[in-house]
Scaffold this active site. Structure first.
Site, PDB file in Angstrom:
ATOM      1  N   SER A 147       0.833  -1.199   0.000  1.00  0.00           N
ATOM      2  CA  SER A 147       0.000   0.000   0.000  1.00  0.00           C
ATOM      3  C   SER A 147       0.865   1.246   0.000  1.00  0.00           C
ATOM      4  O   SER A 147       2.031   1.213   0.397  1.00  0.00           O
ATOM      5  CB  SER A 147      -0.906   0.015   1.232  1.00  0.00           C
ATOM      6  OG  SER A 147      -0.162   0.333   2.400  1.00  0.00           O
ATOM      7  N   ASP A 148       0.272   2.340  -0.431  1.00  0.00           N
ATOM      8  CA  ASP A 148       0.872   3.635  -0.158  1.00  0.00           C
ATOM      9  C   ASP A 148       0.747   3.887   1.337  1.00  0.00           C
ATOM     10  O   ASP A 148      -0.001   3.195   2.038  1.00  0.00           O
ATOM     11  CB  ASP A 148       0.170   4.738  -0.960  1.00  0.00           C
ATOM     12  CG  ASP A 148       1.047   5.961  -1.169  1.00  0.00           C
ATOM     13  OD1 ASP A 148       2.006   6.150  -0.396  1.00  0.00           O
ATOM     14  OD2 ASP A 148       0.772   6.737  -2.100  1.00  0.00           O
ATOM     15  N   TRP A 149       1.455   4.866   1.835  1.00  0.00           N
ATOM     16  CA  TRP A 149       1.490   5.100   3.278  1.00  0.00           C
ATOM     17  C   TRP A 149       0.105   5.520   3.796  1.00  0.00           C
ATOM     18  O   TRP A 149      -0.444   6.525   3.363  1.00  0.00           O
ATOM     19  CB  TRP A 149       2.558   6.139   3.594  1.00  0.00           C
ATOM     20  CG  TRP A 149       3.900   5.551   3.925  1.00  0.00           C
ATOM     21  CD1 TRP A 149       4.686   5.901   4.977  1.00  0.00           C
ATOM     22  CD2 TRP A 149       4.614   4.492   3.257  1.00  0.00           C
ATOM     23  NE1 TRP A 149       5.841   5.129   4.994  1.00  0.00           N
ATOM     24  CE2 TRP A 149       5.820   4.259   3.959  1.00  0.00           C
ATOM     25  CE3 TRP A 149       4.332   3.708   2.140  1.00  0.00           C
ATOM     26  CZ2 TRP A 149       6.753   3.299   3.570  1.00  0.00           C
ATOM     27  CZ3 TRP A 149       5.253   2.739   1.753  1.00  0.00           C
ATOM     28  CH2 TRP A 149       6.434   2.541   2.450  1.00  0.00           C
TER      29      TRP A 149
END
Length: 862
Positions: free
Chosen positions: A257-259
């Site tokens: 995932s992105d942050w």
């Protein structure tokens, strides 16, 4: 370097995983050993399995020490490999921004860059570089466009693959991002890109960039985007991850995932999200363990995700280290950063052959970017440089008489009040900086005290040891000495309530609430509160800032952020600044004007409202150009700029992008002709914003269903659009100090492939340097479907090559393009790529030839 031992079960021969630059259009595959039934997985407890599926902190994952499974460290980015600390991190070699990389059109150059990035990652004891960014320049207001290569998926995909292959050839993982549709920063975490994954727009433009990249490389990891596509978050989108990425394209790497871009527990697991970042985990903690134990979640699903994470650990075994972070000085890397800058700088205008400049001319250098250059846009791509190369110093260094170069700061270019200059503040120890004291509430003595050079406090997801989470505050103090007398401005960026005193007198207080991590990291205007204070030059002023941390109304899963920044700017007049610049320009043979944008205008987290320059910059450019014998305008930007107000006032215009730590030297070499400019625009520059095909469909807007954005222009992105008004500067445009000619175009067919789709067209053309100096030219091959049954762009880029030639020499350039890539479009009815029999044209540069493709065919996937 101290290395980490990898257990036998993970210590496979990395040579079979190493990727090397592939032939253009060729898939690079890897074999893998770890599967969900692997013995190493059977040895793990469910608690250990779950902890391996998420981050431990902001940059690292968890490991399992008892089995010798090391943690992973994942850091930003391809423009500069940062370490663990987001704000006061270890300095690093800063390359030009990705938009500049795109303008080089040079795979070989990026291959060399990728190897340098891997070395920088190892110096930070990191195993994965979070990049490159593979999204499109869809609209010139996109805040993060400086971090993307181009508006064209082929150019983006092939340059991205060159970086990925080179990084990974050194044992460091690459993680291209953001898969997919993250072309708009407005409400990026919740916006819905209302396009079908099986529509032509997604398949031919936005997915195509990733598809081309995967055709030419095998990245160890891939990052999903924050946004939704067709109503489903990318991190839990089964059609996106399972059907397209894993199914159609056969991708075997780790998907993360992105942050804070994970939005569910089970849905993300089922869709194929292997790793949730960062930590501590929001969705993969005790709750997931419990759901596996009670049978709500099948443990086999956890094992499937875990196999991909362990495979990433295995493939990066060469770079695992326990050494502390360090700044790796690399002289050859610095030279490469300069070379990339010179190849990416685009010469847009050169009337009367003003450039190159002569080293004997009297030069005026105007603009603040000449002394404080913007080396990057804002956000995660911004890294702390090892040094700052001031363009004015580089211009003087190459001049035969440095005293002939004079400068003027020009107008201010700040969107917010800048952080207080280090050389104007003094801590108690007499050094430049501030003192910070941390207190628990109702206790007079500080728990801890520290000296900092930068007037900023950041506590993201943690607080200082000894502080009580339920009640603490902190104080920042320093002595400020102004350089001028006037009504100066102090700005405070703080989360929570604060009180500012100057010489013991209260001047500013405020309660800043509702601040998110996104706001704190990327939207300084959300935090800024300012006041004006009358001050005298040379007099000391004691500033004390007391901050009470904010308490959020509800917990969102994101970490708490506590921070404060002291900002300061002295009173000045635009009119006076311009008058001073004009006076300097009047006495010069040529004037170099620096203008454009910086990280306050172009940044992750928000989009631009317009593409014109601020009025004070436009006024300065016009006034200074009018007073100059010859004028050269340097534009720093990651996005196109509306130049109509001043294009006829200046003689030459250079698009300088954001050039990293060697930008000053790169610019100077171009200005004097030590290097011949060879950059070509990787994005169309419109005359005005309203001409842009996405104008009516950007940014995201709020509807009854939530925040949505559609691609109203469809496949007509950038140069693919049928422009009513011709653009200001076309895609692929860039001037040179020499001249080139293309001749002897020859197009043939190869029909020897086992599969009809793998047959090739062979394009040959002779490139000649007919001018007086050596230089490089980009040969661009476009295909036109003359009579298609569906609407298609008049030209689509299908191949390119950058070639350097000495004056009065020639070289034959050959391109081999597979039929299925050259002539196909996405058929929405059959949901596959299709190429029709019919008449096509091959465009090479300014030459046009015609070829007939007589056999139609269709296929699915790669």
């Amino acid at each position: 370097m101290a290395t980490v031992d990898i257990p036998v079960a993970l210590a496979t021969d990395l040579s079979k995983h190493a990727t090397t630059p592939a032939t253009h259009g060729q898939v690079t595959q890897v074999t893998t050993e770890i599967s969900p039934s692997d013995p190493i997985i059977k040895q793990l407890t469910i608690e250990e399995k779950v902890q391996l599926l998420s981050g431990r902190n902001f940059v690292s994952t968890a490991g399992v020490a008892r089995l010798g499974i090391p943690p992973l460290k994942l850091v930003d980015t391809v423009n500069g490999v940062k370490g663990s600390d987001l704000h006061n991190g270890t300095s690093t070699l800063c390359f030009p921004s990705t938009a500049c990389l795109g303008a080089t059109w040079n795979r070989e150059l990026l291959t060399r860059m990728g190897k340098k990035l891997a070395a920088q990652a190892k110096s930070k004891s990191a195993q994965v570089i979070l990049g490159p960014s593979m999204n499109m320049h869809r609209d010139p207001r996109g805040g993060r466009n400086f971090e993307f290569f181009s508006e064209d998926p082929l150019l983006t995909g092939e340059l991205g693959a060159a970086l990925v292959n080179a990084i990974q050839s050194e044992g460091v993982g690459a993680c291209p991002k953001h898969f997919v549709g993250n072309e708009c920063e407005t409400k990026r975490r919740i916006q819905d890109v209302t396009e079908s994954l099986d529509g032509r727009t997604m398949r031919e433009i936005y997915l195509a960039a990733f598809q081309v990249m995967l055709r030419n490389s095998d990245p160890m990891a891939l990052m999903t985007a924050y946004n939704k596509v067709d109503g489903v978050y990318c991190s839990e989108n089964i059609p996106l991850i399972q059907d397209v990425l894993r199914g159609d394209w056969g991708y075997k790497g780790c998907v993360m995932s992105d942050w804070y871009g994970t939005n569910s527990e089970t849905a993300a697991l089922k869709a194929g999200l292997d790793l949730e970042m960062p930590g501590p985990s929001v969705f993969r903690g005790a709750s997931l363990v419990k759901n596996v134990q009670n049978g709500t979640v099948d443990e086999k699903l956890v094992d499937q995700r875990l196999a991909n994470v362990l495979r990433l650990i295995e493939r990066t075994a060469e770079s695992h280290s326990t050494e502390p972070e360090k700044s790796l000085n690399d002289e050859s890397g610095n030279c490469l950063a300069k070379e990339i800058g010179t190849e990416g700088i685009v010469l847009l205008q050169n009337r009367k052959s003003v450039l190159p400049l002569q080293i004997t001319q009297k030069l005026a250098v105007i603009g603040s970017a000449a002394t404080t250059p913007p080396i990057s846009g804002g956000g995660s791509a911004s890294a702390p440089p090892q040094y700052l190369q001031r363009p004015i110093d580089s211009i003087k260094a190459l001049h035969s008489h440095p005293e002939f170069v004079t400068g003027s700061e020009g107008v201010k270019v700040h969107a917010t009040i800048p952080i207080c200059a280090e050389d104007q503040i003094f801590a108690r120890n007499g050094e430049h900086g501030v003192d910070v004291s941390y207190f628990n509430d109702r206790i007079e003595m500080p728990i801890t005290e520290e000296f900092q050079k930068i007037p900023q406090v950041v506590m993201l997801g943690r607080i200082k040891p000894g502080l009580k989470a339920e009640g603490f505050h902190y104080e920042m103090s320093t002595t400020l000495i102004p350089t001028t007398t006037g009504l100066h401005t102090i700005g405070i960026h703080a989360t929570g309530s604060f009180l500012l005193t100057v010489n013991g007198k209260e001047v500013l207080s405020e309660t800043v609430s509702g601040i998110t991590v996104e706001d704190f990291l990327f939207k300084p205007e959300r935090l800024e509160v300012r006041c004006q204070v009358e001050m005298k030059a040379g007099m000391p002023y004691f500033l004390k800032l007391v901050v009470q941390p904010h308490k959020p109304a509800s917990m969102t899963g994101e970490p708490l952020v506590h921070g404060a920044k002291l900002c300061y700017i002295e009173e000045y007049s635009d009119c006076n600044a311009i008058s001073e610049a004009v006076a300097v320009a009047e006495h010069a043979d040529a004037t170099i004007i620096f203008a454009g944008r910086n990280s306050e205008y172009e940044s992750e987290g928000f989009d631009l409202p317009e593409i014109t320059l601020p009025a004070n910059q436009v006024k300065m450019i016009k006034k200074v150009a009018a007073a100059s014998r010859r004028s050269v305008l340097i534009l720093h930007c990651g996005n196109p700029i509306d130049v109509r107000d001043f294009i006829d006032d200046v003689d030459a215009i250079i698009c300088a992008h954001f050039l990293g730590q060697e930008g000053g030297n790169a610019l100077a070499e171009i200005l004097y002709g030590k290097v011949n400019p060879s950059g070509k625009l990787a994005v169309t520059w419109p005359k005005k914003l309203e001409d842009t095909p996405s104008y009516q469909s950007f940014p995201a807007t709020e509807t009854a269903r939530g925040w949505e954005i559609s691609c109203g222009e469809g496949i007509g992105l950038g140069y693919r659009h049928n422009w009513v008004n011709s653009p200001q500067f076309a895609f692929g445009f860039g001037l040179s100090y020499t001249s080139f000619e293309l001749s002897s175009l020859k197009v043939t067919r190869s029909n020897t492939a086992a599969s009809v789709g793998d047959n090739e067209i062979i394009v040959e053309v002779e490139l000649s340097n007919t001018g007086p100096v050596s230089g490089a030219e980009v040969v661009q091959v476009y295909v036109e479907d003359v009579a298609s049954s569906v609407t298609r762009p008049s030209r689509e880029l299908k191949a390119f090559e950058k070639t350097h030639l000495e004056p009065q020499t020639s070289e034959t350039i050959r391109f081999f393009i597979k039929d299925k890539y050259a002539f196909s479009y996405w058929d929405e009815e059959t949901r596959c790529w299709r190429a029709e029999a019919g008449e096509f044209k091959i465009h090479v540069g300014d030459l046009v030839a015609q070829i007939h493709l007589e056999q139609g065919f269709s296929w699915k996937g790669l």
